[in-house]
Design an enzyme around this catalytic site. Sequence first.
Site, PDB file in Angstrom:
ATOM      1  N   ASP A 172       0.870  -1.176   0.000  1.00  0.00           N
ATOM      2  CA  ASP A 172       0.000   0.000   0.000  1.00  0.00           C
ATOM      3  C   ASP A 172       0.905   1.223   0.000  1.00  0.00           C
ATOM      4  O   ASP A 172       1.644   1.443   0.967  1.00  0.00           O
ATOM      5  CB  ASP A 172      -0.900   0.008   1.241  1.00  0.00           C
ATOM      6  CG  ASP A 172      -1.945   1.111   1.208  1.00  0.00           C
ATOM      7  OD1 ASP A 172      -1.604   2.227   0.758  1.00  0.00           O
ATOM      8  OD2 ASP A 172      -3.093   0.875   1.632  1.00  0.00           O
ATOM      9  N   THR A 204      -8.584  -2.647  -2.546  1.00  0.00           N
ATOM     10  CA  THR A 204      -8.310  -1.328  -3.106  1.00  0.00           C
ATOM     11  C   THR A 204      -9.428  -0.959  -4.060  1.00  0.00           C
ATOM     12  O   THR A 204     -10.043  -1.849  -4.662  1.00  0.00           O
ATOM     13  CB  THR A 204      -6.946  -1.328  -3.838  1.00  0.00           C
ATOM     14  OG1 THR A 204      -6.705  -0.036  -4.393  1.00  0.00           O
ATOM     15  CG2 THR A 204      -6.923  -2.356  -4.953  1.00  0.00           C
ATOM     16  N   CYS A 231     -12.698  -9.416  -3.098  1.00  0.00           N
ATOM     17  CA  CYS A 231     -14.027  -8.969  -2.658  1.00  0.00           C
ATOM     18  C   CYS A 231     -14.096  -7.446  -2.696  1.00  0.00           C
ATOM     19  O   CYS A 231     -14.924  -6.847  -1.996  1.00  0.00           O
ATOM     20  CB  CYS A 231     -14.319  -9.471  -1.247  1.00  0.00           C
ATOM     21  SG  CYS A 231     -14.436 -11.260  -1.104  1.00  0.00           S
ATOM     22  N   ALA A 232     -13.213  -6.824  -3.485  1.00  0.00           N
ATOM     23  CA  ALA A 232     -13.132  -5.363  -3.496  1.00  0.00           C
ATOM     24  C   ALA A 232     -13.877  -4.769  -4.690  1.00  0.00           C
ATOM     25  O   ALA A 232     -15.006  -4.288  -4.553  1.00  0.00           O
ATOM     26  CB  ALA A 232     -11.668  -4.928  -3.502  1.00  0.00           C
ATOM     27  N   GLU A 262     -20.732  -6.568 -14.346  1.00  0.00           N
ATOM     28  CA  GLU A 262     -21.766  -7.114 -13.479  1.00  0.00           C
ATOM     29  C   GLU A 262     -23.141  -6.603 -13.927  1.00  0.00           C
ATOM     30  O   GLU A 262     -23.244  -5.466 -14.393  1.00  0.00           O
ATOM     31  CB  GLU A 262     -21.507  -6.735 -12.027  1.00  0.00           C
ATOM     32  CG  GLU A 262     -20.222  -7.342 -11.464  1.00  0.00           C
ATOM     33  CD  GLU A 262     -20.009  -7.008  -9.980  1.00  0.00           C
ATOM     34  OE1 GLU A 262     -20.849  -6.277  -9.407  1.00  0.00           O
ATOM     35  OE2 GLU A 262     -19.023  -7.476  -9.406  1.00  0.00           O
ATOM     36  N   HIS A 280     -21.428 -10.645  -5.697  1.00  0.00           N
ATOM     37  CA  HIS A 280     -21.208  -9.353  -5.043  1.00  0.00           C
ATOM     38  C   HIS A 280     -21.939  -9.293  -3.698  1.00  0.00           C
ATOM     39  O   HIS A 280     -22.768  -8.419  -3.440  1.00  0.00           O
ATOM     40  CB  HIS A 280     -21.651  -8.199  -5.950  1.00  0.00           C
ATOM     41  CG  HIS A 280     -20.885  -6.941  -5.690  1.00  0.00           C
ATOM     42  ND1 HIS A 280     -20.511  -6.073  -6.689  1.00  0.00           N
ATOM     43  CD2 HIS A 280     -20.418  -6.378  -4.543  1.00  0.00           C
ATOM     44  CE1 HIS A 280     -19.855  -5.038  -6.170  1.00  0.00           C
ATOM     45  NE2 HIS A 280     -19.792  -5.215  -4.867  1.00  0.00           N
ATOM     46  N   GLY A 282     -20.316  -9.053  -0.694  1.00  0.00           N
ATOM     47  CA  GLY A 282     -19.411  -8.568   0.348  1.00  0.00           C
ATOM     48  C   GLY A 282     -20.092  -7.769   1.438  1.00  0.00           C
ATOM     49  O   GLY A 282     -19.724  -7.861   2.607  1.00  0.00           O
ATOM     50  N   ALA A 283     -21.084  -6.969   1.078  1.00  0.00           N
ATOM     51  CA  ALA A 283     -21.764  -6.123   2.065  1.00  0.00           C
ATOM     52  C   ALA A 283     -23.102  -6.701   2.500  1.00  0.00           C
ATOM     53  O   ALA A 283     -23.876  -6.038   3.184  1.00  0.00           O
ATOM     54  CB  ALA A 283     -21.976  -4.728   1.481  1.00  0.00           C
TER      55      ALA A 283
END
Length: 527
Positions: A172, A204, A231-232, A262, A280, A282-283
């Site tokens: 990073d 990222t 998963c970003a 997507e 998708h 992740g959230a």
Amino acid sequence: MSKPRVLISDKMDPNAARIFEENGCDVDVITGETPEQLIARIGDYDGLAIRSSTKVTKEVLDAATNLKVIGRAGIGVDNVDIPYASSKGVVVMNTPFGNSITTAEHAIAMMMALARQIPEANAQTQQGLWPKNGFMGVEVTGKTLGLIGAGNIGSIVASRAQGLKMKVIAFDPFLSAERAVEMGVEKVELDQLLARADFITLHTPLTAETKNILSAENLAKTKKGVRIVNCARGGLIDEAALREMLDNGHVAGAALDVFAVEPAKENVLFGAPNFICTPHLGASTTEAQVNVALQVAEQLSDYLVNGGVTNALNMPSLSAEEAPKLKPYMALAEKLGSLVGQLAHGNLKRIGIEVEGHAATLNIKPITGAVLAGLMRRYSDTVNMVNAPFIAKERGMEVREIRNEREGAYSTLIRIKVDTDAGERTVAGTLFGKSQPRLVDIFGIGIEADLDGNMLYIVNEDAPGFIGRIGSLLGEAGINIGTFHLGRRETGGEAVLLLSVDQEIPQEVLKAACDCPGVKTVKALSF
């Protein structure tokens, strides 16, 4: 006085509507509308609360004659035309931290599923095959996890991985050595990470700098048998190259929650060996959805009722009196920060922001925010003058502010110094006519130039005929030159060429410029 009106156009926790009402707003919850229906309706509202389904396009914004603020319950704002919203005076906010834990946990879950081939084993077991000897997984204990991105979500993944007794290394550019020690991770360069990591997870955003950060070339640098989790954001991995690496066994497995396109109804990775994916998610936990919905309701209602600004992506935190005075200085500061961000090589350790002359009499915080926003924009798609100082602090970057009220060669000046692994880099700029940002110094070479649009930066040995060669090269490629700026340390010494062009410069033209005799550095810039 009438209450502000808010439209919730995507499904979110019902408590969001309650918060709007309790905070003094009238709210309508109308979801699932077509773009045409939204366009017909949006003119009645002061605020718009969305998730990912609603697309806030130029056409929607043109119809939103009363709209003052858009709030995205979540991080990504790809579905909002932020530049056009800014031009229409509409503030865009997001909730960047409401689903951090959820996304980090999903990455860990994907890593464990990949290590033990759980999806395939589950499918075959339920088919009655009982494939006890058909699957041989790997332990994560003692393995090296490589984080690409060590911000909020990446730091949570690091903590969880350490609990699994993994060694964590991180790439990073904004992670300081001190912050790395605090996180308990080893800070490394990207090539080192690729060569050493048994597992790689990405954390990222998708920017010009991070697009295909796992390219075919970089995937080839990875350790044989590596397992990769994303998963970003889609687009961080060259999917075709990853498929080839999965097929030939160099990459032992990959787990993706996001794709370049997507919804991913078709993808080159589908059917690949040791590949697992989710749509998708992740959230997608109850806790995260509640958190982001409540946060966006609090933020939007605070702005509409009280004028408070939180997590805005296109608006600095300024008082009404300061804004007109600071606006041109902030424009200059952001351009200078962007220039440093695009040109400075190596890890950024410290940054000094010095204001001189009239600039020293102003509020320096917005100027600092503008510099940091410009500096870090190539690494983040959500950084702005409001959240940039927080991101810099999170990365452990040391930021120094210096005021010098004396006047030098210019009545007002902003100077930026950054310390990197490659040494100190300095740029400086002023305002012409009290409003026109102008570069006046780059890395110790005096040069006067506007910073705007697409530009080409070249460092070369000062020699006759060089300018003609570059002009001919661009002309033959059909690239029109707008402005031409030159500077040099001394006759026959190091020289700088900075020119603006009417279009993006292709890679083959940049390579041809690199091959010109006497050229040391070539870089395409964008402002």
